[in-house]
Design an enzyme around this catalytic site. Structure first.
Site, PDB file in Angstrom:
ATOM      1  N   TYR A 196     -19.452  95.238 -43.688  1.00 11.02           N
ATOM      2  CA  TYR A 196     -19.964  96.182 -44.694  1.00 11.02           C
ATOM      3  C   TYR A 196     -20.250  95.540 -46.043  1.00 11.02           C
ATOM      4  O   TYR A 196     -20.646  96.213 -46.977  1.00 11.02           O
ATOM      5  CB  TYR A 196     -19.005  97.374 -44.868  1.00 11.02           C
ATOM      6  CG  TYR A 196     -17.552  97.021 -45.102  1.00 11.02           C
ATOM      7  CD1 TYR A 196     -17.127  96.565 -46.350  1.00 11.02           C
ATOM      8  CD2 TYR A 196     -16.610  97.151 -44.092  1.00 11.02           C
ATOM      9  CE1 TYR A 196     -15.802  96.242 -46.566  1.00 11.02           C
ATOM     10  CE2 TYR A 196     -15.277  96.835 -44.297  1.00 11.02           C
ATOM     11  CZ  TYR A 196     -14.875  96.378 -45.535  1.00 11.02           C
ATOM     12  OH  TYR A 196     -13.565  96.054 -45.747  1.00 11.02           O
ATOM     13  N   LYS A 197     -20.049  94.219 -46.165  1.00 13.68           N
ATOM     14  CA  LYS A 197     -20.339  93.540 -47.433  1.00 13.68           C
ATOM     15  C   LYS A 197     -21.787  93.027 -47.401  1.00 13.68           C
ATOM     16  O   LYS A 197     -22.700  93.832 -47.403  1.00 13.68           O
ATOM     17  CB  LYS A 197     -19.292  92.452 -47.658  1.00 13.68           C
ATOM     18  CG  LYS A 197     -17.908  93.082 -47.882  1.00 13.68           C
ATOM     19  CD  LYS A 197     -16.768  92.103 -47.970  1.00 13.68           C
ATOM     20  CE  LYS A 197     -15.483  92.863 -48.296  1.00 13.68           C
ATOM     21  NZ  LYS A 197     -14.278  92.100 -48.023  1.00 13.68           N
TER      22      LYS A 197
ATOM     23  N   ARG B 104     -16.286  91.070 -61.560  1.00 14.36           N
ATOM     24  CA  ARG B 104     -16.881  90.349 -60.443  1.00 14.36           C
ATOM     25  C   ARG B 104     -18.320  90.805 -60.265  1.00 14.36           C
ATOM     26  O   ARG B 104     -18.593  91.992 -60.134  1.00 14.36           O
ATOM     27  CB  ARG B 104     -16.056  90.659 -59.192  1.00 14.36           C
ATOM     28  CG  ARG B 104     -16.064  89.591 -58.151  1.00 14.36           C
ATOM     29  CD  ARG B 104     -15.016  89.852 -57.089  1.00 14.36           C
ATOM     30  NE  ARG B 104     -15.168  91.144 -56.448  1.00 14.36           N
ATOM     31  CZ  ARG B 104     -14.757  91.430 -55.226  1.00 14.36           C
ATOM     32  NH1 ARG B 104     -14.156  90.501 -54.492  1.00 14.36           N
ATOM     33  NH2 ARG B 104     -14.895  92.623 -54.710  1.00 14.36           N
TER      34      ARG B 104
ATOM     35  N   PHE C   8      -7.038  86.967 -49.417  1.00 13.17           N
ATOM     36  CA  PHE C   8      -7.060  88.408 -49.634  1.00 13.17           C
ATOM     37  C   PHE C   8      -5.670  88.975 -49.306  1.00 13.17           C
ATOM     38  O   PHE C   8      -5.126  88.670 -48.246  1.00 13.17           O
ATOM     39  CB  PHE C   8      -8.128  89.012 -48.716  1.00 13.17           C
ATOM     40  CG  PHE C   8      -8.491  90.418 -49.039  1.00 13.17           C
ATOM     41  CD1 PHE C   8      -9.003  90.760 -50.280  1.00 13.17           C
ATOM     42  CD2 PHE C   8      -8.349  91.419 -48.092  1.00 13.17           C
ATOM     43  CE1 PHE C   8      -9.355  92.070 -50.568  1.00 13.17           C
ATOM     44  CE2 PHE C   8      -8.701  92.729 -48.374  1.00 13.17           C
ATOM     45  CZ  PHE C   8      -9.208  93.055 -49.616  1.00 13.17           C
TER      46      PHE C   8
ATOM     47  N   ASP D  87     -11.308  83.617 -42.349  1.00 14.96           N
ATOM     48  CA  ASP D  87     -11.778  84.952 -42.706  1.00 14.96           C
ATOM     49  C   ASP D  87     -13.126  84.777 -43.417  1.00 14.96           C
ATOM     50  O   ASP D  87     -13.197  84.219 -44.514  1.00 14.96           O
ATOM     51  CB  ASP D  87     -10.771  85.657 -43.625  1.00 14.96           C
ATOM     52  CG  ASP D  87     -11.138  87.112 -43.870  1.00 14.96           C
ATOM     53  OD1 ASP D  87     -12.343  87.432 -43.824  1.00 14.96           O
ATOM     54  OD2 ASP D  87     -10.228  87.918 -44.120  1.00 14.96           O
TER      55      ASP D  87
HETATM   56  C1  LIG Z   1     -13.075  92.760 -47.608  1.00 11.89           C
HETATM   57  C2  LIG Z   1     -12.102  91.844 -46.969  1.00 11.89           C
HETATM   58  C3  LIG Z   1     -11.255  92.301 -45.941  1.00 11.89           C
HETATM   59  C4  LIG Z   1     -11.290  93.750 -45.546  1.00 11.89           C
HETATM   60  O1  LIG Z   1     -10.426  94.072 -44.542  1.00 11.89           O
HETATM   61  P1  LIG Z   1     -10.473  95.545 -43.929  1.00 11.89           P
HETATM   62  O2  LIG Z   1      -9.563  95.468 -42.799  1.00 11.89           O
HETATM   63  O3  LIG Z   1     -11.898  95.844 -43.585  1.00 11.89           O
HETATM   64  O4  LIG Z   1     -10.012  96.491 -44.996  1.00 11.89           O
HETATM   65  C5  LIG Z   1     -10.417  91.377 -45.351  1.00 11.89           C
HETATM   66  N1  LIG Z   1     -10.385  90.088 -45.745  1.00 11.89           N
HETATM   67  C6  LIG Z   1     -11.182  89.634 -46.746  1.00 11.89           C
HETATM   68  C7  LIG Z   1     -11.127  88.200 -47.160  1.00 11.89           C
HETATM   69  C8  LIG Z   1     -12.045  90.501 -47.392  1.00 11.89           C
HETATM   70  O5  LIG Z   1     -12.815  90.067 -48.385  1.00 11.89           O
END
Ligand SMILES: *Cc1c(COP(=O)(O)O)cnc(C)c1O
Length: 422
Positions: free
Chosen positions: A232-233, A382, A128, A207
């Site tokens: 939140y996912k 997606r 990410f 992660d």
């Molecule tokens: C959604 C996501 C994030 C989100 O990070 P925030 O700090 O909450 O914005 C980070 N890493 C991955 C791999 C994600 O999918």
């Protein structure tokens, strides 16, 4: 599995789905809207509404400052211990704080300081982007003593597992990867990468944002060092809900939070002028926790625990396989590509479909077809499968509407420019 493209086939799968009743535990205000984005923002659990009411009206409204002693102060550990059960960690190895990006920063800096003398960080180009930005910022903060190596994926879909292993040596301080990558949904073998990194003395930071709550993770069995992830996912914690971080028990006293603050202080109400880290994971707290959004995570996590991660994974595998088979029969002839691994064991719970007109198809799907996917550049539509509430019928309808959009060129009315949030 041989799939029929007939809708009765999907309806039949829903009838036989042992988890189908969990859909009623979520707020669904518009039954005609098909939500395929639970991997970006999970739905609102019904139980979260009375919980929010309790937190606001009674705890805040009535208890006021006394709420800190009624459970607010320990909420980061309490919710962390619940999340620990989803990811195969011990209760005292997970705590909730800040955002995923901030937790990544804290753990990266702590790990690099512990690994003094080693100068390389390994990641991949499927990670990410925020994670890469955080790594760049951490390297900057530590006076550019480290080199970030972004190992490329062989095909843009699969993670470069062997390329990473080939680059491991005594210079590597840290390997950090998304367990399930955000675009293609490729999922690493967490235990194998961890073991290979440990063999050369590197630490690994996972992660889990796109895995937690959808892909079974066993951090303990893998002897994983460090992990972070969103709530939140798939965890349905609500927009901007704070994130979790995991540190293996025996590493906790060796690692130091670079953002020192009073919530991570040993005996914080002593108001000492000198910082002394708390023992255990509280040292990774910095300031006052966001009590309301933090507490609301609990009802989402409880639904996952009630359904059971193994049953959720079994349904997710069956659903993504169904979607891939429908793609092959119905969408591939129309120019759609499968931008996710074909092998179900190598993917998480979302499927990316590519198309030269991806962005405009995405807009038509949302605006004209009442299906909400999301879009990831350059051409990925997606489709998130959240087995707690995604039905087989949702998947069938999504595919048939994608077919209609392309077969009838309904996307042509949309411009090529992207809106701000896709
Ligand atoms: C959604 C996501 C994030 C989100 O990070 P925030 O700090 O909450 O914005 C980070 N890493 C991955 C791999 C994600 O999918």
């Amino acid at each position: 599995m041989t799939v029929s493209t007939d809708v009765t086939y999907a309806v039949d799968l829903d009838t036989r789905d042992p988890l189908a009743h969990f859909r009623q535990r979520f707020v669904i205000t518009n039954p005609d809207l098909i939500y395929m984005d639970g991997n970006s923002l999970g739905r609102l659990p019904q139980a979260t509404i009375p919980l929010a009411d309790e937190l606001i009206q009674r705890q805040w409204g009535d208890r006021l400052i006394r709420g800190w002693n009624d459970g607010w102060f320990t909420a980061p550990e309490r919710v962390g211990a619940r999340i620990a059960r989803l990811i195969g960690a011990r209760p005292d190895e997970v705590i909730v704080a800040d955002s995923t990006s901030v937790n990544l920063f804290k753990l990266v800096v702590a790990a690099l300081r512990l690994q003094r003398g080693r100068s390389r960080i390994l990641t991949d180009n499927l990670n990410f982007p925020s994670d890469l930005y955080v790594l760049q910022g951490a390297i900057d903060l530590l006076d550019r003593q480290h080199k970030l190596e972004i190992v490329p994926s062989p095909d843009g879909i699969h993670g470069p597992a062997s390329g990473l292993q080939a680059r491991l040596n005594e210079q590597v301080a840290l390997v950090t990867l998304s367990h399930t990558v955000f675009k293609s949904g490729y999922t690493y073998d967490l235990a194998a990468i961890t073991e290979a990194a440990h063999a050369t003395g590197a630490l690994v930071l996972w992660d889990l944002s796109h895995s937690a709550g959808s892909v079974p993770v066993d951090l303990r069995a893998a002897q994983a060092d460090l992990a972070i992830g969103c709530t939140y996912k798939y965890m349905n914690g609500g927009p901007g809900a704070p994130a979790f971080l995991y540190v293996r028990r025996d590493l906790q006293e060796q690692l130091h939070n670079p953002i020192t603050g009073w919530m991570g202080q040993n005996n914080l109400f002593g108001f000492d002028l000198e910082y002394q880290p708390a023992s255990g994971l509280r040292r990774f707290l910095t300031g006052t926790p966001p009590v309301v959004s933090l507490s609301l995570i609990e009802s989402g996590v409880d639904l996952l625990l009630e359904a059971g991660l193994d049953r959720l994974r079994a349904k997710s595998e069956q659903q993504s396989a169904y979607l891939v088979e429908l793609w092959e029969t119905v969408l591939e002839p129309l120019g759609f590509t499968l931008n996710s691994p074909r092998d179900v064991r190598q993917r998480g719970s979302h499927i990316s479909l590519g198309h030269a007109e991806g962005l405009r198809i995405d807009l038509a799907l949302i605006n004209d077809m009442h299906v909400i996917p999301d879009f990831r550049a350059p051409d990925n539509i997606r489709l998130g499968i959240a087995p707690l509430y995604t039905s087989f019928r949702d998947i069938h309808t999504t595919v048939m509407r994608l077919r209609k959009i392309v077969a009838e060129k309904l996307y042509e009315k949309y411009p090529q420019e992207a809106p701000t949030v896709t």
